[in-house]
Design a protein around this motif. Structure first.
Motif, PDB file in Angstrom:
ATOM      1  N   PHE A 140       0.863  -1.189   0.000  1.00 21.73           N
ATOM      2  CA  PHE A 140       0.000   0.000   0.000  1.00 21.73           C
ATOM      3  C   PHE A 140       0.906   1.247   0.000  1.00 21.73           C
ATOM      4  CE2 PHE A 140      -4.121   1.675   2.228  1.00 21.73           C
ATOM      5  CZ  PHE A 140      -4.262   2.636   1.243  1.00 21.73           C
ATOM      6  N   ALA A 141       1.186   1.767  -1.180  1.00 28.92           N
ATOM      7  CA  ALA A 141       2.135   2.887  -1.312  1.00 28.92           C
ATOM      8  C   ALA A 141       1.665   4.125  -0.562  1.00 28.92           C
ATOM      9  CB  ALA A 141       2.352   3.210  -2.791  1.00 28.92           C
ATOM     10  N   ASP A 142       0.360   4.417  -0.587  1.00 32.30           N
ATOM     11  CA  ASP A 142      -0.139   5.610   0.096  1.00 32.30           C
ATOM     12  C   ASP A 142       0.091   5.539   1.599  1.00 32.30           C
ATOM     13  OD1 ASP A 142      -1.530   7.242  -2.070  1.00 32.30           O
ATOM     14  OD2 ASP A 142      -2.417   5.265  -2.373  1.00 32.30           O
ATOM     15  N   ALA A 143      -0.011   4.341   2.162  1.00 37.41           N
ATOM     16  CA  ALA A 143       0.219   4.202   3.600  1.00 37.41           C
ATOM     17  C   ALA A 143       1.682   4.461   3.927  1.00 37.41           C
ATOM     18  CB  ALA A 143      -0.197   2.814   4.072  1.00 37.41           C
ATOM     19  N   HIS A 144       2.591   3.956   3.106  1.00 42.49           N
ATOM     20  CA  HIS A 144       4.018   4.263   3.314  1.00 42.49           C
ATOM     21  C   HIS A 144       4.260   5.773   3.244  1.00 42.49           C
ATOM     22  CE1 HIS A 144       6.026   0.405   3.618  1.00 42.49           C
ATOM     23  NE2 HIS A 144       5.256  -0.084   2.656  1.00 42.49           N
ATOM     24  N   ASN A 145       3.646   6.427   2.264  1.00 45.10           N
ATOM     25  CA  ASN A 145       3.809   7.872   2.112  1.00 45.10           C
ATOM     26  C   ASN A 145       3.334   8.612   3.363  1.00 45.10           C
ATOM     27  OD1 ASN A 145       4.111  10.405   0.333  1.00 45.10           O
ATOM     28  ND2 ASN A 145       1.988  10.526   1.016  1.00 45.10           N
ATOM     29  N   ASN A 146       2.151   8.249   3.858  1.00 48.22           N
ATOM     30  CA  ASN A 146       1.597   8.980   5.003  1.00 48.22           C
ATOM     31  C   ASN A 146       2.345   8.694   6.300  1.00 48.22           C
ATOM     32  OD1 ASN A 146      -0.188   9.785   3.057  1.00 48.22           O
ATOM     33  ND2 ASN A 146      -2.025   9.396   4.254  1.00 48.22           N
ATOM     34  N   ILE A 147       2.875   7.480   6.434  1.00 48.09           N
ATOM     35  CA  ILE A 147       3.740   7.203   7.580  1.00 48.09           C
ATOM     36  C   ILE A 147       4.979   8.091   7.493  1.00 48.09           C
ATOM     37  CG2 ILE A 147       5.292   5.478   8.592  1.00 48.09           C
ATOM     38  CD1 ILE A 147       3.135   3.375   7.955  1.00 48.09           C
ATOM     39  N   GLY A 148       5.507   8.259   6.275  1.00 50.26           N
ATOM     40  CA  GLY A 148       6.647   9.148   6.093  1.00 50.26           C
ATOM     41  C   GLY A 148       6.342  10.578   6.528  1.00 50.26           C
ATOM     42  N   VAL A 149       5.131  11.054   6.236  1.00 46.59           N
ATOM     43  CA  VAL A 149       4.745  12.417   6.638  1.00 46.59           C
ATOM     44  C   VAL A 149       4.770  12.546   8.163  1.00 46.59           C
ATOM     45  CG1 VAL A 149       2.834  14.065   6.690  1.00 46.59           C
ATOM     46  CG2 VAL A 149       3.396  12.861   4.557  1.00 46.59           C
ATOM     47  N   LEU A 150       4.214  11.543   8.856  1.00 43.98           N
ATOM     48  CA  LEU A 150       4.193  11.590  10.320  1.00 43.98           C
ATOM     49  C   LEU A 150       5.610  11.525  10.901  1.00 43.98           C
ATOM     50  CD1 LEU A 150       1.165   9.267  11.155  1.00 43.98           C
ATOM     51  CD2 LEU A 150       1.258  11.747  11.380  1.00 43.98           C
ATOM     52  N   LEU A 151       6.429  10.664  10.347  1.00 40.86           N
ATOM     53  CA  LEU A 151       7.805  10.546  10.840  1.00 40.86           C
ATOM     54  C   LEU A 151       8.584  11.839  10.616  1.00 40.86           C
ATOM     55  CD1 LEU A 151       8.552   6.924   9.578  1.00 40.86           C
ATOM     56  CD2 LEU A 151       8.408   7.642  11.967  1.00 40.86           C
ATOM     57  N   LYS A 152       8.347  12.479   9.483  1.00 43.56           N
ATOM     58  CA  LYS A 152       9.007  13.770   9.237  1.00 43.56           C
ATOM     59  C   LYS A 152       8.574  14.791  10.285  1.00 43.56           C
ATOM     60  CE  LYS A 152       9.131  17.682   6.069  1.00 43.56           C
ATOM     61  NZ  LYS A 152       8.385  18.574   6.987  1.00 43.56           N
ATOM     62  N   ASP A 153       7.281  14.821  10.590  1.00 41.66           N
ATOM     63  CA  ASP A 153       6.787  15.771  11.591  1.00 41.66           C
ATOM     64  C   ASP A 153       7.416  15.538  12.960  1.00 41.66           C
ATOM     65  OD1 ASP A 153       5.197  16.969   9.706  1.00 41.66           O
ATOM     66  OD2 ASP A 153       3.342  15.973  10.322  1.00 41.66           O
ATOM     67  N   GLU A 154       7.815  14.286  13.227  1.00 41.05           N
ATOM     68  CA  GLU A 154       8.459  13.958  14.498  1.00 41.05           C
ATOM     69  C   GLU A 154       9.966  14.170  14.459  1.00 41.05           C
ATOM     70  OE1 GLU A 154       7.446   9.988  15.640  1.00 41.05           O
ATOM     71  OE2 GLU A 154       5.290  10.358  15.625  1.00 41.05           O
ATOM     72  N   GLY A 155      10.487  14.592  13.313  1.00 43.52           N
ATOM     73  CA  GLY A 155      11.924  14.779  13.191  1.00 43.52           C
ATOM     74  C   GLY A 155      12.681  13.492  12.934  1.00 43.52           C
ATOM     75  N   ARG A 156      11.986  12.428  12.596  1.00 42.98           N
ATOM     76  CA  ARG A 156      12.629  11.131  12.335  1.00 42.98           C
ATOM     77  C   ARG A 156      12.859  11.011  10.824  1.00 42.98           C
ATOM     78  NH1 ARG A 156       8.433   7.445  15.610  1.00 42.98           N
ATOM     79  NH2 ARG A 156       9.646   5.721  14.706  1.00 42.98           N
ATOM     80  N   PHE A 157      13.802  11.797  10.349  1.00 42.25           N
ATOM     81  CA  PHE A 157      13.920  12.029   8.915  1.00 42.25           C
ATOM     82  C   PHE A 157      14.409  10.795   8.146  1.00 42.25           C
ATOM     83  CE2 PHE A 157      14.784  16.460  10.626  1.00 42.25           C
ATOM     84  CZ  PHE A 157      13.469  16.852  10.484  1.00 42.25           C
ATOM     85  N   GLU A 158      15.377  10.088   8.696  1.00 43.73           N
ATOM     86  CA  GLU A 158      15.889   8.911   7.982  1.00 43.73           C
ATOM     87  C   GLU A 158      14.811   7.839   7.839  1.00 43.73           C
ATOM     88  OE1 GLU A 158      18.583   8.714   6.400  1.00 43.73           O
ATOM     89  OE2 GLU A 158      19.959  10.201   7.255  1.00 43.73           O
ATOM     90  N   GLU A 159      14.023   7.637   8.898  1.00 45.37           N
ATOM     91  CA  GLU A 159      12.933   6.664   8.824  1.00 45.37           C
ATOM     92  C   GLU A 159      11.882   7.115   7.816  1.00 45.37           C
ATOM     93  OE1 GLU A 159      11.683   5.091  12.906  1.00 45.37           O
ATOM     94  OE2 GLU A 159      12.952   6.811  13.411  1.00 45.37           O
ATOM     95  N   ALA A 160      11.575   8.406   7.817  1.00 47.99           N
ATOM     96  CA  ALA A 160      10.615   8.928   6.847  1.00 47.99           C
ATOM     97  C   ALA A 160      11.108   8.684   5.426  1.00 47.99           C
ATOM     98  CB  ALA A 160      10.395  10.419   7.085  1.00 47.99           C
TER      99      ALA A 160
END
Length: 667
Positions: A140-160
């Motif tokens: 599910f590509a959209d779910a990966h994308n949205n998890i990336g958005v949340l991780l970026k907001d948390e400052g977890r850039f490499e995981e995003a």
């Protein structure tokens, strides 16, 4: 179902599936004339409205369908989707919860539930929903994308970044994921790669306004505001109602110093989205730049009331409070920003500046170490594999590497005498300072600053930025006061020659003057027109000597014509490139009058009597903490600006100081 009703419904469904929404609607209505409780017609008629963008009517129609059959999970999902698009995330969440209760195996319901939770500011719960969607549909590509958005907001850039990469591997043509990937690469300061991601997103979707605007933000981070503005203009041309694009355009214009245009862009963003907290914060910043401090704070207060969970809004509010001199309130705003976002380096850095000005050196120097992680242009430290120095004496040589501007190098050099004499030190420094530093600190090995700009390496036991010395040496007010001062000396032969060349035959005091700062970000706050020095320049008994670098001849000539005051230029000293000569020229003066620039630092390091005009608000360096004389440079009298934009009080104070010197010399 009567045969004619069944036939009408099948025709309606066929029209719907073929994309003829208007025809399908007409047929669904005919079915409902025969059977007002026909669930599928009620539901699908509502869905056609949603697909046409008539969200409110669609939600109403689907709700009517659910009144007939409340146990149909797909209808609850479609209702939730409509409500979420209407900006009603709490109501949408209730619908998605009901859909999942009826059918927990549908990844789309979990995914949209995550979107509703994200809109409600419940990031952790949203993450669980997106992960649930992925567990049901791993590709599910959209779910990966949205998890990336949340991780970026948390400052977890490499995981995003890893999630965006996975989304793109699953769907190479996924333009939004390419743009979001650019956003996280921008946060990681991998700006060239970020631009490549934005360009790929635009190639996939040439009308992708958001990607153009994101690209503009990356160009601004690279220090190219003109190109950034071009990108934002393209975004707005594609989508004139794009509030975020107008906001970002305002930021680019602000960077260019075009404040009236920037304010107009922020106003447009807020007209399109009156509750746009980020645009309010940014407009507040532009208002502060324009000296409209009360209006600026009002915008920041409104921003945090609209979005109390925004760490960025609280940080910007802190900046406005600093401008107003309300340091305790500013610190409280920065602390709230850090509570909301513990990884927020900019808030921590700004809090350090307030703490240092208030002489809370333990907290201030600790937080000051976050300056390289803070989102500030040019504030990226060099790469290194060497261990960080902890301040303790160690075997081998420790490298202290230069940072910030030339004046900062002079300032931090004052801490070198506090390092254990047994510790071998190498110092990278601007080569213009090498003769001066070699004379002041003969035990320190000097290397060119250019050798440590990109990478710190070599046979060193450890390394540290020179600006960390306050933290590493655990400085407090008492240790600062006990430092060796002055710590610079001028070349005596050059001093004597310049003193002779600038001496007055009538015994006038020699007063060196400088009036501009070259700091790219804050220099305009620290600069003044030479003509504004009129109360000083018209004092009798003074001979004025230029200490200002840059093109000064026209301004000096204009002042001579207007005021009848001559500022002499020492033709054998290049005051920008020849720091050894500038130091000797300062030492040849009886007194110095300057704004906050390198001249102030050199005069203080020499122990030369001087008056430094200190700006109010964000333009003030942390080491001008409100005291006078200076804690750091005891020979400097600090004249503080009271109102941003007006230098009348500091010039008057400086004139009185110099007049006092004249009186003492004549008496």
């Amino acid at each position: 179902m009567p045969p004619d009703t069944r036939t009408l419904f099948q025709k309606a469904l066929a029209l719907h599936q073929s994309g003829d929404a208007a025809g399908a609607q007409a047929m669904y209505r005919k079915v409902l004339k025969h059977d007002a409780r026909h669930f599928d017609s009620l539901h699908l008629l509502g869905l056609t409205y949603v697909q046409q963008g008539d969200l409110a009517r669609g939600a109403e129609q689907i709700s009517a369908a659910l009144a007939v059959r409340p146990d149909f999970a797909e209808a609850h999902y479609n209702l939730g989707h409509a409500l979420l698009s209407l900006g009603r995330p709490a109501d949408a969440l209730a619908s998605f919860d009901r859909a999942i209760a009826l059918n927990g195996r549908d990844p789309l319901s979990h995914f949209e539930r995550g979107n509703a939770l994200k809109e409600l500011g419940r990031g952790a719960d949203a993450m669980q929903s997106f992960e649930a969607a992925l567990s049901l549909a791993p590709r599910f590509a959209d779910a990966h994308n949205n998890i990336g958005v949340l991780l970026k907001d948390e400052g977890r850039f490499e995981e995003a970044l890893a999630h965006y990469d996975r989304a793109i591997s699953l769907r190479p043509g996924y333009a939004e994921a390419h743009s979001n990937r650019g956003n996280v690469l921008k946060e990681l300061e991998r700006l060239d790669e970020a631009l490549a991601s934005y360009d790929r997103a635009i190639a996939l979707r040439p009308d992708y306004a958001e990607a153009y605007s994101n690209r503009g933000n990356a160009l601004a981070r690279l220090g190219w505001p003109e190109r950034a503005l071009e990108s934002h203009d393209r975004a707005i041309a594609l989508r004139p109602d794009y509030a975020e694009g107008h906001n970002n355009r305002g930021n680019a214009l602000k960077d260019l110093g075009r404040l009236d245009e920037a304010l107009a862009s922020f106003d447009t963003a807020l007209r399109l989205r009156p509750d746009y907290a980020e645009a309010l914060s940014n407009r507040g910043g532009a208002l502060a730049e324009a000296g409209r401090l009360g209006e600026a704070l009002a915008d920041h207060d409104r921003a945090v009331s609209l979005k109390p969970t925004s760490a960025e809004a609280w940080c910007s509010r802190g900046n406005a409070l600093v401008d107003l001199g309300r340091m305790a309130d500013a610190l409280a705003s920065y602390e709230e920003a850090m509570r909301l976002k513990p990884s927020f380096a900019m808030a921590r850095y700004n809090a350090s500046l307030v703490a240092l000005r208030q002489r809370d050196f333990a907290t201030g120097f600790d937080f000051y170490r976050s300056r390289f992680a803070a989102e500030r242009p040019g504030a990226r430290g060099p790469e290194t594999a060497l261990p960080a120095w902890d301040g303790a004496t160690c075997d081998g040589e420790v490298l202290l590497w230069a940072e910030q501007g030339l004046g900062d190098e002079v300032f931090f050099a004052a801490m070198l005498p506090l390092v254990d004499p047994a510790q071998r030190i190498a110092l990278s420094a601007d080569r213009r300072l090498h003769p001066v530093l070699a004379r002041a600190f003969p035990h320190v090995r000097l290397i060119g600053r250019e050798m440590t700009e990109q990478r710190v390496e070599g046979p060193f036991a450890a390394q540290a930025p020179v600006g960390d010395l306050g933290f590493l040496l655990k400085l407090d007010a008492a240790r600062i006061a006990r430092r060796r001062s002055p710590y610079f000396t001028a070349d005596q032969a050059r001093r004597a020659a310049l003193q002779a060349a600038n001496a007055s035959a009538t015994g006038e005091l020699v007063c060196g003057v400088a009036w501009r700062s070259g700091n790219k970000k804050l220099g305009h706050h620290r600069s003044v027109a030479l003509a504004d020095f009129a109360p000083l320049l018209q004092l009798p008994g003074l001979r004025f000597v230029n200490l200002q670098y840059g093109q000064v001849e026209e301004e000096i000539a204009a002042v001579a014509a207007r005021l009848g005051s001559t500022v002499h230029i020492a033709r054998d000293v290049d005051v920008f490139n020849d720091i050894e000569g500038l130091l000797a020229l300062i030492d040849a003066c009886d007194v110095v009058f300057t704004t906050d620039n390198v001249t102030a630092h050199l005069a203080g390091a020499l122990g030369k009597p001087a008056v430094v005009m200190v700006p109010a608000g964000q333009g003030r360096h942390w080491y001008w903490g409100g005291e006078s004389p200076s804690l750091w440079y005891p020979s400097l009298t600090l004249a503080y600006q009271q109102d941003p934009g007006s230098w009348r009080e500091p010039v008057t104070e400086a004139s009185q100081f110099v007049a006092g010197m004249l009186a003492r010399a004549q008496g």
